[in-house]
Design a protein around this motif. Structure first.
Motif, PDB file in Angstrom:
ATOM      1  N   ARG A 153     -15.513 -24.000  58.179  1.00 35.97           N
ATOM      2  CA  ARG A 153     -16.980 -23.934  58.177  1.00 35.97           C
ATOM      3  C   ARG A 153     -17.515 -23.030  57.063  1.00 35.97           C
ATOM      4  O   ARG A 153     -18.486 -22.292  57.232  1.00 35.97           O
ATOM      5  CB  ARG A 153     -17.535 -23.511  59.539  1.00 35.97           C
ATOM      6  CG  ARG A 153     -17.180 -24.438  60.685  1.00 35.97           C
ATOM      7  CD  ARG A 153     -17.573 -25.862  60.466  1.00 35.97           C
ATOM      8  NE  ARG A 153     -19.029 -26.057  60.480  1.00 35.97           N
ATOM      9  CZ  ARG A 153     -19.611 -27.213  60.186  1.00 35.97           C
ATOM     10  NH1 ARG A 153     -18.901 -28.258  59.863  1.00 35.97           N
ATOM     11  NH2 ARG A 153     -20.917 -27.310  60.216  1.00 35.97           N
ATOM     12  N   LEU A 154     -16.875 -23.095  55.898  1.00 34.75           N
ATOM     13  CA  LEU A 154     -17.389 -22.391  54.738  1.00 34.75           C
ATOM     14  C   LEU A 154     -18.647 -23.104  54.243  1.00 34.75           C
ATOM     15  O   LEU A 154     -18.869 -24.272  54.542  1.00 34.75           O
ATOM     16  CB  LEU A 154     -16.334 -22.348  53.632  1.00 34.75           C
ATOM     17  CG  LEU A 154     -15.045 -21.588  53.976  1.00 34.75           C
ATOM     18  CD1 LEU A 154     -14.062 -21.634  52.813  1.00 34.75           C
ATOM     19  CD2 LEU A 154     -15.348 -20.141  54.361  1.00 34.75           C
ATOM     20  N   ASN A 155     -19.465 -22.402  53.483  1.00 37.22           N
ATOM     21  CA  ASN A 155     -20.718 -22.972  53.008  1.00 37.22           C
ATOM     22  C   ASN A 155     -20.644 -23.487  51.580  1.00 37.22           C
ATOM     23  O   ASN A 155     -21.421 -24.360  51.200  1.00 37.22           O
ATOM     24  CB  ASN A 155     -21.835 -21.931  53.093  1.00 37.22           C
ATOM     25  CG  ASN A 155     -23.179 -22.516  52.739  1.00 37.22           C
ATOM     26  OD1 ASN A 155     -23.625 -23.471  53.364  1.00 37.22           O
ATOM     27  ND2 ASN A 155     -23.815 -21.977  51.695  1.00 37.22           N
ATOM     28  N   ARG A 156     -19.711 -22.960  50.784  1.00 38.48           N
ATOM     29  CA  ARG A 156     -19.673 -23.333  49.366  1.00 38.48           C
ATOM     30  C   ARG A 156     -18.242 -23.319  48.857  1.00 38.48           C
ATOM     31  O   ARG A 156     -17.457 -22.437  49.190  1.00 38.48           O
ATOM     32  CB  ARG A 156     -20.500 -22.334  48.562  1.00 38.48           C
ATOM     33  CG  ARG A 156     -20.429 -22.498  47.069  1.00 38.48           C
ATOM     34  CD  ARG A 156     -21.231 -21.396  46.348  1.00 38.48           C
ATOM     35  NE  ARG A 156     -20.786 -21.259  44.985  1.00 38.48           N
ATOM     36  CZ  ARG A 156     -21.113 -22.074  43.998  1.00 38.48           C
ATOM     37  NH1 ARG A 156     -21.908 -23.100  44.228  1.00 38.48           N
ATOM     38  NH2 ARG A 156     -20.654 -21.892  42.780  1.00 38.48           N
ATOM     39  N   VAL A 157     -17.917 -24.326  48.044  1.00 39.30           N
ATOM     40  CA  VAL A 157     -16.621 -24.383  47.366  1.00 39.30           C
ATOM     41  C   VAL A 157     -16.894 -24.594  45.885  1.00 39.30           C
ATOM     42  O   VAL A 157     -17.727 -25.409  45.509  1.00 39.30           O
ATOM     43  CB  VAL A 157     -15.735 -25.521  47.916  1.00 39.30           C
ATOM     44  CG1 VAL A 157     -14.454 -25.640  47.109  1.00 39.30           C
ATOM     45  CG2 VAL A 157     -15.413 -25.286  49.390  1.00 39.30           C
ATOM     46  N   GLU A 158     -16.165 -23.849  45.081  1.00 39.57           N
ATOM     47  CA  GLU A 158     -16.336 -23.907  43.628  1.00 39.57           C
ATOM     48  C   GLU A 158     -15.038 -24.357  42.970  1.00 39.57           C
ATOM     49  O   GLU A 158     -13.949 -24.043  43.444  1.00 39.57           O
ATOM     50  CB  GLU A 158     -16.700 -22.505  43.144  1.00 39.57           C
ATOM     51  CG  GLU A 158     -16.960 -22.374  41.683  1.00 39.57           C
ATOM     52  CD  GLU A 158     -17.402 -20.961  41.333  1.00 39.57           C
ATOM     53  OE1 GLU A 158     -16.578 -20.223  40.739  1.00 39.57           O
ATOM     54  OE2 GLU A 158     -18.551 -20.593  41.672  1.00 39.57           O
ATOM     55  N   ILE A 159     -15.175 -25.093  41.883  1.00 42.17           N
ATOM     56  CA  ILE A 159     -14.050 -25.438  41.017  1.00 42.17           C
ATOM     57  C   ILE A 159     -14.465 -25.085  39.593  1.00 42.17           C
ATOM     58  O   ILE A 159     -15.555 -25.460  39.153  1.00 42.17           O
ATOM     59  CB  ILE A 159     -13.686 -26.939  41.101  1.00 42.17           C
ATOM     60  CG1 ILE A 159     -13.124 -27.278  42.480  1.00 42.17           C
ATOM     61  CG2 ILE A 159     -12.683 -27.308  40.005  1.00 42.17           C
ATOM     62  CD1 ILE A 159     -12.809 -28.753  42.684  1.00 42.17           C
ATOM     63  N   ARG A 160     -13.595 -24.357  38.913  1.00 40.43           N
ATOM     64  CA  ARG A 160     -13.819 -24.053  37.501  1.00 40.43           C
ATOM     65  C   ARG A 160     -12.749 -24.763  36.697  1.00 40.43           C
ATOM     66  O   ARG A 160     -11.584 -24.777  37.077  1.00 40.43           O
ATOM     67  CB  ARG A 160     -13.740 -22.556  37.241  1.00 40.43           C
ATOM     68  CG  ARG A 160     -14.850 -21.789  37.905  1.00 40.43           C
ATOM     69  CD  ARG A 160     -14.800 -20.337  37.557  1.00 40.43           C
ATOM     70  NE  ARG A 160     -15.856 -19.624  38.240  1.00 40.43           N
ATOM     71  CZ  ARG A 160     -16.242 -18.402  37.930  1.00 40.43           C
ATOM     72  NH1 ARG A 160     -15.646 -17.757  36.945  1.00 40.43           N
ATOM     73  NH2 ARG A 160     -17.220 -17.820  38.592  1.00 40.43           N
ATOM     74  N   SER A 161     -13.162 -25.303  35.567  1.00 44.35           N
ATOM     75  CA  SER A 161     -12.223 -26.027  34.725  1.00 44.35           C
ATOM     76  C   SER A 161     -12.575 -25.800  33.264  1.00 44.35           C
ATOM     77  O   SER A 161     -13.756 -25.810  32.898  1.00 44.35           O
ATOM     78  CB  SER A 161     -12.277 -27.523  35.044  1.00 44.35           C
ATOM     79  OG  SER A 161     -11.390 -28.231  34.220  1.00 44.35           O
TER      80      SER A 161
END
Length: 193
Positions: free
Chosen positions: A125-133
């Motif tokens: 139940r996390l609110n945000r997921v980030e991916i950096r590339s």
């Protein structure tokens, strides 16, 4: 232990110390392929280095601060995916991933990232997921783009790789966006990576 089936040929399983040799062999056989985008590759030169990495990730998982899972495809270790860390106060995490050279182009990574998003949003139940590339890493960038992440910006000279500093694109996905997509998402098996 953390194990999630993706499809009949693929599953995610927490890396364990007994996977050290397999992990090292995968890195070593794909060293030139991985070196361009992953700064740690040249520091992983022995099975012991892989064992220490796995032990670190097991400690991370035990502390509730993320994980690194092996991506197993047709019985072989094909790559690694995981949460770098979890910021529980802000309900956020970021995902990192890589595949051995022989396993690219089969749609494996998009499915693996999607499974990790399900875990982050629906179970944790996390609110945000980030991916950096890195901007030049077109295959890596395609993953968040195909999964409907929002390109939120670019960080200049975010990482030093073997050939110099690279800019990173930052992609974000929110819980409410993933829930809206959950029932409408389909995979295009021909063009994952």
């Amino acid at each position: 232990m953390f194990t999630h089936r993706i499809d009949s040929a693929t599953y995610l399983k927490l890396l364990e110390v007994q996977d050290s040799e397999k992990l090292f062999q995968l890195i070593d056989s794909s060293r030139e392929h991985l070196r361009n985008w992953l700064p740690w590759v040249d520091k992983n030169t022995t099975v012991e280095d892989s064992r220490q990495f796995i032990q670190h990730t097991l400690d991370q998982f035990a502390a509730g601060n993320g994980f690194n899972a092996g991506i197993w495809y047709q019985g072989a270790l094909a790559g690694v995916i995981g949460f770098h860390k979890i910021d529980w106060q802000n309900s956020t995490t970021s995902i990192g991933y890589w595949l051995g050279e022989d396993y690219t182009g089969n749609g494996i990574m998009q499915k693996a990232v999607s499974k990790c998003l399900d875990y982050a949003f629906l179970e944790l139940r996390l609110n945000r997921v980030e991916i950096r590339s890195a901007i030049g890493n077109v295959r890596s960038r395609r993953i968040p783009e195909k999964l409907g992440f929002t390109l939120e910006g670019t960080i200049r000279q975010a990482e030093k790789l073997v050939y110099g500093y690279v800019n990173h694109n930052v992609y974000g996905m929110l819980l409410e966006e993933w829930e809206a997509k959950e029932n409408s998402s389909t995979y295009d098996d021909e063009t994952y990576e």
